[in-house]
Write a protein that holds these residues in place. Structure first.
Motif, PDB file in Angstrom:
ATOM      1  N   GLU A 253       0.825  -1.206   0.000  1.00 32.48           N
ATOM      2  CA  GLU A 253       0.000   0.000   0.000  1.00 32.48           C
ATOM      3  C   GLU A 253       0.860   1.256   0.000  1.00 32.48           C
TER       4      GLU A 253
ATOM      5  N   LYS B  70      -4.918   0.154  -2.555  1.00 31.68           N
ATOM      6  CA  LYS B  70      -5.810   0.668  -1.515  1.00 31.68           C
ATOM      7  C   LYS B  70      -6.770  -0.370  -0.952  1.00 31.68           C
ATOM      8  N   ASP B  71      -6.722  -1.602  -1.407  1.00 33.95           N
ATOM      9  CA  ASP B  71      -7.736  -2.577  -1.007  1.00 33.95           C
ATOM     10  C   ASP B  71      -7.125  -3.762  -0.264  1.00 33.95           C
TER      11      ASP B  71
ATOM     12  N   ARG C  42      -7.499   2.437   5.148  1.00 30.68           N
ATOM     13  CA  ARG C  42      -6.433   1.852   4.333  1.00 30.68           C
ATOM     14  C   ARG C  42      -5.285   1.430   5.235  1.00 30.68           C
TER      15      ARG C  42
END
Length: 232
Positions: free
Chosen positions: A80, A86-87, A101
């Motif tokens: 990230e 972002k997931d 996040r």
């Protein structure tokens, strides 16, 4: 007599962990050895790490090993922050930290995971999260297998192992299966103490149990999942 006690695969089940600690009544001179997977799946990943931090200041000794879920957090956090994904990360973990996040994770929690050793070898036992890869001349060689390996019992090199016992988690099994392994401990020299603590919906099948193994007295302690919310 001071005890050596092992717990594995807490998986965010803070209330269950605290209840089990109460049952153990740890005293000065005892040694608590945690075998990894403190986070994900259960509702209180942050709370479990905070509780472990509190235990560091207790009068008993504490060893904290790395599990595959701590390793996944390290990988996902770096993904990230470096790649901008972002997931990533377990949703229950992010909720426990109040973040959207994983890049928002406070640095001390990343450092906690990143500093954990992969195994502990001591007189009489080897403690590890998942197991040992006996296809290698040195079963400690592959760090990935120490936290990920499954189905490795048939390859155990008992000449290499000597009189030591391997204590691990990673693969959930029922309370009866854990108790059976304790009964066979002298012969097979292995015990998996992952009772699938986060699997609250499977209590009727013998899972949903957080297990502690008192190595010194060859005694098992179990605590059913008592979390206020469970996904599994």
């Amino acid at each position: 007599m001071p005890r050596k006690i092992f717990i594995s695969d807490i998986h965010g089940c803070l209330n269950t962990f605290n209840e089990l600690l109460d049952k153990l009544s740890l005293k000065k001179g005892d040694h608590l050895i945690l075998l990894g997977d403190y986070i994900d799946r259960g509702p209180h990943s942050k709370g479990v790490i905070d509780r472990i931090g509190e235990l560091r200041s207790a009068e008993f000794a504490l060893t904290i090993l790395r599990g595959n879920h701590e390793q996944m957090l390290i990988h996902d956090y770096l993904s990230e922050t470096i790649k901008g994904w972002k997931d990533m990360a377990d949703e229950a973990l992010k909720r426990s930290f109040g973040i959207e996040r994983l890049e928002e994770l406070p640095t001390p929690y990343f450092d906690f995971c990143n500093e954990l050793p992969f195994y502990k070898e001591a007189h009489g036992f080897i403690a590890v999260h998942a197991g040992l890869d006996f296809s290698n001349e040195n079963p400690f060689h592959s760090k990935e297998n120490l936290i990920w390996i499954r189905d490795w019992y048939k390859n155990i090199d008992y000449q290499w192992l000597g009189k030591r016992v391997i204590i691990h988690g990673h693969t959930p099994q029922t309370r009866k299966e854990i108790e059976r392994q304790l009964e066979e401990l002298e012969e097979k020299q292995i015990i998996n103490i992952d009772g699938g603590a986060f699997l609250a919906e499977q209590k009727q099948n013998g899972l949903g149990q957080l297990c502690a193994f008192d190595w010194t007295n060859r005694k098992l302690y179990f605590q059913e999942n008592i979390e206020e919310s469970n996904k599994y």
